[in-house]
Design an enzyme around this catalytic site. Sequence first.
Site, PDB file in Angstrom:
ATOM      1  N   TRP A   4       0.826  -1.207   0.000  1.00 50.23           N
ATOM      2  CA  TRP A   4       0.000   0.000   0.000  1.00 50.23           C
ATOM      3  C   TRP A   4       0.853   1.246   0.000  1.00 50.23           C
ATOM      4  CZ3 TRP A   4      -4.395  -0.855  -1.942  1.00 50.23           C
ATOM      5  CH2 TRP A   4      -5.097  -2.040  -1.681  1.00 50.23           C
ATOM      6  N   ASP A  15      -1.633   6.776   6.255  1.00 49.66           N
ATOM      7  CA  ASP A  15      -2.640   5.826   5.781  1.00 49.66           C
ATOM      8  C   ASP A  15      -2.879   4.844   6.923  1.00 49.66           C
ATOM      9  OD1 ASP A  15      -4.187   3.860   4.681  1.00 49.66           O
ATOM     10  OD2 ASP A  15      -2.818   3.365   3.036  1.00 49.66           O
ATOM     11  N   LYS A  40     -12.174  -1.906   6.949  1.00 43.65           N
ATOM     12  CA  LYS A  40     -11.404  -2.816   7.813  1.00 43.65           C
ATOM     13  C   LYS A  40     -11.796  -2.633   9.278  1.00 43.65           C
ATOM     14  CE  LYS A  40      -8.304  -3.164   4.120  1.00 43.65           C
ATOM     15  NZ  LYS A  40      -7.622  -2.282   3.184  1.00 43.65           N
TER      16      LYS A  40
HETATM   17  C1  LIG Z   1      -7.100  -1.777   2.060  1.00 46.55           C
HETATM   18  C2  LIG Z   1      -6.071  -0.735   2.118  1.00 46.55           C
HETATM   19  C3  LIG Z   1      -6.005   0.300   1.175  1.00 46.55           C
HETATM   20  C4  LIG Z   1      -6.950   0.393   0.000  1.00 46.55           C
HETATM   21  O1  LIG Z   1      -8.170   0.850   0.407  1.00 46.55           O
HETATM   22  P1  LIG Z   1      -9.358   1.113  -0.649  1.00 46.55           P
HETATM   23  O2  LIG Z   1     -10.400   1.684   0.254  1.00 46.55           O
HETATM   24  O3  LIG Z   1      -9.716  -0.205  -1.250  1.00 46.55           O
HETATM   25  O4  LIG Z   1      -8.878   2.074  -1.656  1.00 46.55           O
HETATM   26  C5  LIG Z   1      -5.024   1.263   1.337  1.00 46.55           C
HETATM   27  N1  LIG Z   1      -4.158   1.218   2.345  1.00 46.55           N
HETATM   28  C6  LIG Z   1      -4.170   0.224   3.264  1.00 46.55           C
HETATM   29  C7  LIG Z   1      -3.166   0.221   4.365  1.00 46.55           C
HETATM   30  C8  LIG Z   1      -5.127  -0.774   3.171  1.00 46.55           C
HETATM   31  O5  LIG Z   1      -5.148  -1.753   4.085  1.00 46.55           O
END
Ligand SMILES: *Cc1c(COP(=O)(O)O)cnc(C)c1O
Length: 358
Positions: free
Chosen positions: A103, A174, A198
Amino acid sequence: MSERIFNFSAGPAVLPESVLRAAQEAIWNLADSGIGVLEHSHRGPEFTKVIEEAEANCRELASIPDDYAVLFLQGGASLQFAMLAMNLLPSGATADYVNTGSWSKKAIAEAKKLGTVHVAGTSEDEGFGYIPGNDAIRWSNAPAYVHYTSNNTIAGTQWHRDLPAPSAVPVVCDASSDIFSRPIDVSKYGLIYAGAQKNLGPSGVTLVIIRKDLAERAPDTLPTMLQYRTHIKEGSLFNTPPTFGVFMIGEVFKWLKSQGGLAGVQKHNEAKAKIIYDAVEASPMFRGTARPDSRSLMNICFRGPDEDTEKRFLAAAKEARLSGLKGHRSVGGMRASIYNAFPAAGCTALANLIASFR
Ligand SMILES: *Cc1c(COP(=O)(O)O)cnc(C)c1O
């Protein structure tokens, strides 16, 4: 199948049962209005109450200071990869990124389309199995911001300390896969973002917490929808927000408060992860893939002696009604995602399987 099973999915992921029950009711009839939550105008009093309460509970949970905005946006964390650079990276400036997994790489790739990126540290040399130490991170001269991924969903690693950022440089995080899994000092950040699916709710809504002054850095030529200041000014109601997602996040915030807030949920998460890590460590057959000091409390990645054994383990897990344990297709092996709402009983069930598997 009428019974629910243990769902270790990495995302979208398990939600608290009380939240799902509340949603069932609200889809039919929101707060005795005679109209379901999916059918209400986003400008009506019923939804206004939903979004205002969601924001208030979010602020209370994380003690978010008044100079920060709480936004409910769309496009997932993936749109944030680009949007944050569009807003915070002026032309000619450099942004620094720490590369700790898939990511982070995607965030870096998007920022590179928009400006200059300096990779200040990386753990790619060892398959992203650890978080780089402070001495291995080299910031550029006066970066516009520094960016990191607090929990690496695919490699199963997590930062257990603050990013050693240069002073006065905004920290962008993030936090998609560990947001609100432990206390967080928002005042140390410029921008925190997370796709909800999540730890916070369903897919389709993205939580953004941003220090308001940073939104003023965006060029006026940026399309309206892509400017943070648009959404700050309109309270996430510039256009139709993802109303159901906002409702669900609000219910999850209430649930988090009932768990003793972020400190309470952290205790649960530590205990849950320990059950599984202990079982992996005690097993002669399995091994964890993350370095112990960098292990994630959210995504526990482990391997068997060979792929055939892993296949048989996953089949045995399915038989035991443990779902979603296959590792990400890019790394293989097993991954147990145990976000906030995942029950401790499921961790024990997995630990028992790890111990008894032959
Ligand atoms: C799942 C995830 C993403 C992507 O998220 P989307 O909402 O599908 O764009 C980005 N960063 C991390 C750390 C993730 O776990």
